[in-house]
Design a protein around this motif. Structure first.
Motif, PDB file in Angstrom:
ATOM      1  N   ASP A 270      23.240  73.858  39.696  1.00 32.61           N
ATOM      2  CA  ASP A 270      22.973  75.262  39.399  1.00 32.61           C
ATOM      3  C   ASP A 270      23.051  76.181  40.612  1.00 32.61           C
ATOM      4  OD1 ASP A 270      22.595  74.437  36.831  1.00 32.61           O
ATOM      5  OD2 ASP A 270      20.411  74.435  36.922  1.00 32.61           O
ATOM      6  N   ILE A 274      27.983  75.730  42.948  1.00 31.66           N
ATOM      7  CA  ILE A 274      28.554  77.022  42.533  1.00 31.66           C
ATOM      8  C   ILE A 274      28.855  77.887  43.742  1.00 31.66           C
ATOM      9  CG2 ILE A 274      28.101  79.167  41.282  1.00 31.66           C
ATOM     10  CD1 ILE A 274      26.432  77.491  39.299  1.00 31.66           C
ATOM     11  N   GLU A 275      27.855  78.026  44.608  1.00 34.65           N
ATOM     12  CA  GLU A 275      28.066  78.904  45.760  1.00 34.65           C
ATOM     13  C   GLU A 275      29.160  78.366  46.678  1.00 34.65           C
ATOM     14  OE1 GLU A 275      26.823  81.909  45.846  1.00 34.65           O
ATOM     15  OE2 GLU A 275      25.892  81.377  43.936  1.00 34.65           O
ATOM     16  N   LEU A 277      31.722  76.470  45.773  1.00 38.05           N
ATOM     17  CA  LEU A 277      33.011  76.663  45.098  1.00 38.05           C
ATOM     18  C   LEU A 277      33.478  78.107  45.187  1.00 38.05           C
ATOM     19  CD1 LEU A 277      32.542  74.417  41.951  1.00 38.05           C
ATOM     20  CD2 LEU A 277      34.354  74.198  43.671  1.00 38.05           C
ATOM     21  N   HIS A 316      35.031  70.975  42.299  1.00 38.11           N
ATOM     22  CA  HIS A 316      35.119  71.516  40.944  1.00 38.11           C
ATOM     23  C   HIS A 316      34.997  70.384  39.924  1.00 38.11           C
ATOM     24  CE1 HIS A 316      37.372  74.476  38.068  1.00 38.11           C
ATOM     25  NE2 HIS A 316      36.079  74.572  37.941  1.00 38.11           N
ATOM     26  N   HIS A 319      31.427  69.247  39.819  1.00 45.30           N
ATOM     27  CA  HIS A 319      30.599  70.199  39.088  1.00 45.30           C
ATOM     28  C   HIS A 319      30.789  70.053  37.581  1.00 45.30           C
ATOM     29  CE1 HIS A 319      29.198  74.555  38.331  1.00 45.30           C
ATOM     30  NE2 HIS A 319      28.152  73.805  38.576  1.00 45.30           N
ATOM     31  N   ARG A 320      32.047  69.911  37.176  1.00 47.50           N
ATOM     32  CA  ARG A 320      32.321  69.769  35.742  1.00 47.50           C
ATOM     33  C   ARG A 320      31.653  68.521  35.173  1.00 47.50           C
ATOM     34  NH1 ARG A 320      38.599  71.863  34.997  1.00 47.50           N
ATOM     35  NH2 ARG A 320      38.030  74.049  34.809  1.00 47.50           N
ATOM     36  N   LEU A 323      28.155  69.243  34.455  1.00 52.34           N
ATOM     37  CA  LEU A 323      27.998  70.196  33.343  1.00 52.34           C
ATOM     38  C   LEU A 323      28.230  69.548  31.981  1.00 52.34           C
ATOM     39  CD1 LEU A 323      29.651  73.391  34.858  1.00 52.34           C
ATOM     40  CD2 LEU A 323      27.247  73.100  34.235  1.00 52.34           C
TER      41      LEU A 323
END
Lengths: 695, 695
Positions: A270, A274-275, A277, A316, A319-320, A323
């Motif tokens: 979270d 994100i930051e 990327l 990425h 992260h996916r 998620l």
């Protein structure tokens, strides 16, 4: 890709509730191979000698892996692992990315500035010593004691500049081992193909398969000015590799997080990923357009772009994976199971029950500290773009190093401990060409981002920028610095505190003026957050041992590991991906345009090539960033391939291993030999690989 | 910011379990003002005449808001809302962003190509008609019936080209109303300050406060070649605005999602916002560096960069709000409460109980379709970068329009329905200067991203790129297109299907060749996903009415709304943010460097200025993107300010309103009058504002 080392720095939960690895899963320390399982599943039981030979034939090159492939120090790794060497040796007139490099004689082999090759010699268990030193401590006291003991242990081990010693934390502090490496400090470039052959398909094909990449470089370890004697080395296999063959991969996987707590993974999902990327995406757009300024701008920036693109795609994918609701739910279930078992046992509950909440609290504290930490001190990679200039990195090392080296070994920041100084000095003083325009552009871009991220009114931003624009300040800093000259860096390094205090070099002045702010942030991080995480991760690890026993593998930590797996493709919706590609495939895929452009050498030799030669292949081995350059061997311990990538599904491998789709991607040794022979006329190299002594 | 309209296209949950708005929360339709609450809290009860006057004095300008401020069509909106006009009128030699624009006489007022001003004339309830047309239908049949009825209703209302009619869905289909607007198609530029004054502080200060921005432009609505007569207009207040004063803001908030289901918000949080942000970040890095090619490159690209930066910051703030665990938990609790009440009532459960799961299923279906949809058809903004060129947008409109206009009104894609054609034609045929280099660079950048996002082997990518590189194809398309000439667009538009079929314009050829693929994706989206979302959102809305009654406000939908609130600052950790800034503050903050550079006009007149004049102020009114340019009025309905931004906390406003920190940011009318007088010598304008007739 070179920046898969990006993955190696950052941040574990077994996919297995029982903490017991499935066959083909795991990155196993050499001294902890699951021999019983190998025997049961594959009828193969590696002997101690087999293991020792593979260990000593394997090496670490920077954030990558490699192997000795001759008795004379010849080392095979990836092209993308040696890009920094190619960058340092290339000039506007001679671009080794374009033309490739092939030394026709030993005398033509060229020193890779700053490069080292590390061969793992010994592993010693020091768990009791480390845990005793920090017993009962917490916060700053814990951090100090840990750092001091670590510096002591490493220093006692690194008895000469030819040795490198690292305290390795396994199972997040459940086990501490001392890894002693033989250190080769003179590394030379022997052979590299053109970038078009090494990185055919570029970023669009990166992490994909089928692939057609000759992603290799040959380096050579030297000792006292001569090729090093490396009796332990891998022989190239003469047995054709087949689908369903068992293979072993030896390398230095950088970082997995399969043993991390849910609070840590949530933080990563979270916030941190994100930051990071978003920052990489922005920097990437900048680099793409920067390379269009002119041919020289493209030349000096493309390696940085490849690194950023590779890092972006890898993160990425990570992260996916986090998620995916069903995936994360499985991780949560696994933690719930362990915590329930701990809670049910009063003794375990008392000793370990509070660790998860303590970690969660530390992550919340980190959330408040993160912006300042990331944008001012940035203890880990990826560094903020504004600090991505060599000049600033050198200045910071010089300023801090001058002060740290005056302190007792045990009290220094860890990177300046005695056992680490030889390597640090080597990197600091190695020559590196600098393009001032690129340095200014990167710095201006990054300073502008710094202002945005922290805000115009942030005290640090005001201190650094004053009334200057990012462009003005960047220009002043780069033009006012002589740190591009290795001699000047040497003078300041050797001059110590007095030389630093007297320096009017603009970059040194900046580094000096912000050192205190950065140190305070780092101290807050280390004392208030890192120490809590280290201490409580150790408790979680002990709880896991207590509940499940020590039957699984530890998270990757850029230390030497062995993975195993079989050669096989996988299924995608509506199609089957085969396990091998052939050299003919590259000619079918080529368009003549970047990144699907073939080098002239390949186009000219197409007719002489056996197009059916196996080119790249996949196995279901469990690897991750840092494994780039790893040798792939068969049951006989012979070299059959060279790891250079994973498929897109493998990117979730940081958090768990899915054998149905996670695949490792490698270059087949038959393609290497055939290309060296037909395309590159590298007879000398092929003969050496075939076992002849070096000419 | 101009691209706050970005927010207006995309995608609710009341922060209130009871669905009943707190005082100062809400974007209220003119016909649904909470008069009883206003009376109770503020002792103020607006009369019907007060409301009607405010409604008719308020206008919509593109994706922004504005107001008539004289009887002769003089319109006040933001500078950032008129940037597209300034771009269209500027040339390399005359850059209105740099020098500003001030018409000294009516004859100097210049047409803003493609601009329209819409004044809301009438609101008619058509709920029964719309809901009857789709009764019992689902999927494609639902979508067709909805579209046909909508086209019929709008066409019957738009009886002349001077009228614009829009079916407005409120409460996500709980209520349908027909909004009829008076349409002014001749809009001229009267006055704009220099960009440095309008956007002082640039991106770093965007969404922050204290602020110092003269973010305004005066336009004028013309009718039959003369200034339009606008008897309903706002008078500038002579009563000084004070802290704690009650204010009203009238405008067209683009989009909120306070009534959306959790499944929709999760989708947005975990997929849509992330991918959009990453794409914007990359595009932003590209644009920053593109502007450094040369002065002309900076001039032609900066407006695009401002839009992207503004959109990025706004969406990043939205995303961060959704990532706050306690905030999201509140949204989840609210949905659980409604669903529980529905489940407890057998009749409600039967009618509405399945709606949430149906929406969740549709979002899952969307996840699989999203990449193709986004990168090929992109029904909404933000468009993918590869389609961000005017040339492609025109080509697509021409190709589709030729085919659609041959169909019966009810069967067309909605943007080509009869009621919408006048506006579409106006935008299509308006002249716009094109910089071919910028078009090529944007297109090449975007095509490269297209290849990456969908993959080199995707059929669409192969069809579009073939063997060409993105750069080659972009160059060929831009150089081979004459669509930059409005006459050529006119010829193709009027020539219809035959002209399109015969065209060899490269961009038309491309648009023609991919039209079918795009149409199929759109049909799948509309029939399989959008129709499910529309139908079931309507059910959720009805369930909410049944449980709580219709006491709250609907989500924003770029239709006319009124917000109210008091002038007041807020508290940050460790400091209090006051409600007003003064003109003196801009001189203190100025550094002489972009984006803190003052225009020469301001520097020269500093001594003549009353530095204590209020400049910008904040209120706790509930607004969102699309409210840019909104008038702020006092109890007397007199103009006291001009909305141009929200603070950083306001960015979470899409999902809920937090009165403790959400603030609207506006320019004080006293600063406007003082700057026009002292800095810009715009006596003509000040006199007109003061109520004199236009000279």
């Amino acid at each position: 890709m070179s920046s898969r080392a990006l993955l190696a720095v950052a941040l574990g939960l077994s996919t297995l509730v029982g903490g017991h690895a499935l066959a083909d899963e795991g990155m196993w320390p050499f001294n902890r191979l699951p021999k019983a399982e190998l025997k049961q599943k594959y009828g193969f039981e590696p002997t101690d000698e087999w293991v020792r030979h593979l260990q000593r034939s394997s090496v670490r090159v920077g954030g990558c892996s490699g192997s000795f492939v001759s008795g004379s120090g010849l080392t095979l790794t990836n092209h993308h692992c040696a890009q920094d060497c190619l960058t340092r040796l290339s000039t506007p007139a001679v671009d080794y990315f374009k033309r490739g490099f092939s030394a026709k004689a030993a005398s033509e082999e060229r020193v890779c500035p700053g490069y080292e090759i590390h061969q793992l010699a010994e592993i010693t268990d020091v768990t009791a010593r480390v845990q005793q030193a920090t017993q009962g401590l917490s916060g700053e006291a814990f951090h100090r004691a840990f750092k001091a003991e670590s510096a002591k242990i490493e220093k006692a081990c690194a008895t000469s500049d030819d040795l490198n010693c690292e305290l390795v934390s396994l199972y997040h502090g459940g086990v501490y081992e001392l890894y002693q490496y033989r250190r080769y400090r003179d590394v030379r470039l022997v052979f590299a193909p053109e970038l078009e052959a090494a990185f055919f398909g570029g970023d669009p094909d990166n992490f994909n398969f089928p692939r057609y990449n000759l992603d290799l470089t040959f380096l050579r370890a030297y000792d006292a000015g001569k090729p090093a004697l490396t009796p332990d080395h891998l022989s190239v296999s003469k047995t054709p590799l087949q689908p369903n063959d068992l293979t072993f991969t030896s390398g230095n996987p950088g970082s997995t997080e399969r043993l991390r707590t849910i609070a840590q993974l949530q933080y990563e999902r979270d916030h941190q990923l994100i930051e990071t990327l978003l920052s990489l995406a922005r920097y990437r757009g900048f680099l793409i357009e920067y390379g269009k300024r002119n041919a020289e701008a493209l030349r000096v920036s493309k390696s940085e772009l490849f690194g950023v693109e590779n890092g972006f795609k890898a993160l990425h994918g990570k992260h996916r994976a986090l998620l995916r609701p069903e995936f994360f739910a499985q991780l949560e279930k696994s933690e719930r199971d362990l915590r329930r078992r701990v809670a049910q046992n009063p003794e375990l509950a008392k000793q370990y029950g509070g660790a998860w909440d303590a970690i969660e609290k530390a992550q919340q504290d980190l959330l408040a500290l993160q912006p300042d930490l990331d944008w001012i001190e940035a203890p880990g990679a990826p560094r903020p773009p504004w600090a991505r200039t060599s000049l600033f990195t050198w200045a910071k090392t010089l300023v801090r190093g001058a002060e740290e080296r005056d302190k007792p070994n045990e009290q220094r920041l860890e990177e300046f401990a005695d056992a680490r100084l030889p390597g640090l000095t080597q990197r600091l003083l190695a020559p590196r060409p600098l393009d001032p325009q690129f340095e200014i552009a990167k710095l201006a871009f990054g300073l502008s981002q710094l202002r945005e991220e922290l805000g115009t009114d942030h005290a640090f931003v005001k201190q650094v920028l004053g009334k200057a624009s990012p462009e003005e300040l960047a220009t002043k800093l780069v033009k006012g610095s002589r740190l591009g000259d290795p001699a000047e860096r040497k003078r300041l390094w050797e001059g110590g505190k007095a030389a630093i205090a007297a320096s009017k070099d603009e970059m040194v002045v900046l580094a000096r003026s912000i050192d205190d702010v950065g140190r305070k942030l780092r101290a807050r991080y280390e004392n208030e957050i890192e120490s809590v995480l280290t201490k409580n991760s150790e408790l979680v690890a002990k709880a896991r041992f207590a509940v499940y026993g020590m039957t699984s593998y530890p998270d990757a930590t850029l230390s030497a590991r062995v993975s195993f797996g079989t050669v096989r493709g996988w299924r995608e919706p509506g199609k089957v991906i085969p396990s091998f590609t052939t050299i003919g495939g590259i000619f079918e895929r080529a368009t003549g345009r970047f990144p699907y452009e073939l080098p002239k050498s390949w186009v000219e030799k197409q007719k002489q090539l056996d197009l059916s030669t196996p080119f790249n292949f996949v196995t279901d081995s469990d690897i991750i960033g840092g494994n780039s350059g790893s040798p792939v061997v068969n049951r006989q311990g012979e070299l059959v391939g060279l790891v250079f990538d994973s498929n897109i599904h493998g990117l979730g491998g940081a958090y768990g291993f899915d054998i149905s789709v996670n695949r490792m991607v490698a270059v087949d040794v038959r393609a290497i030999a055939h290309a060296l022979d037909v395309i590159y006329d590298a007879d000398r190299l092929n003969e050496e690989l075939a076992g002849a002594s070096q000419k």
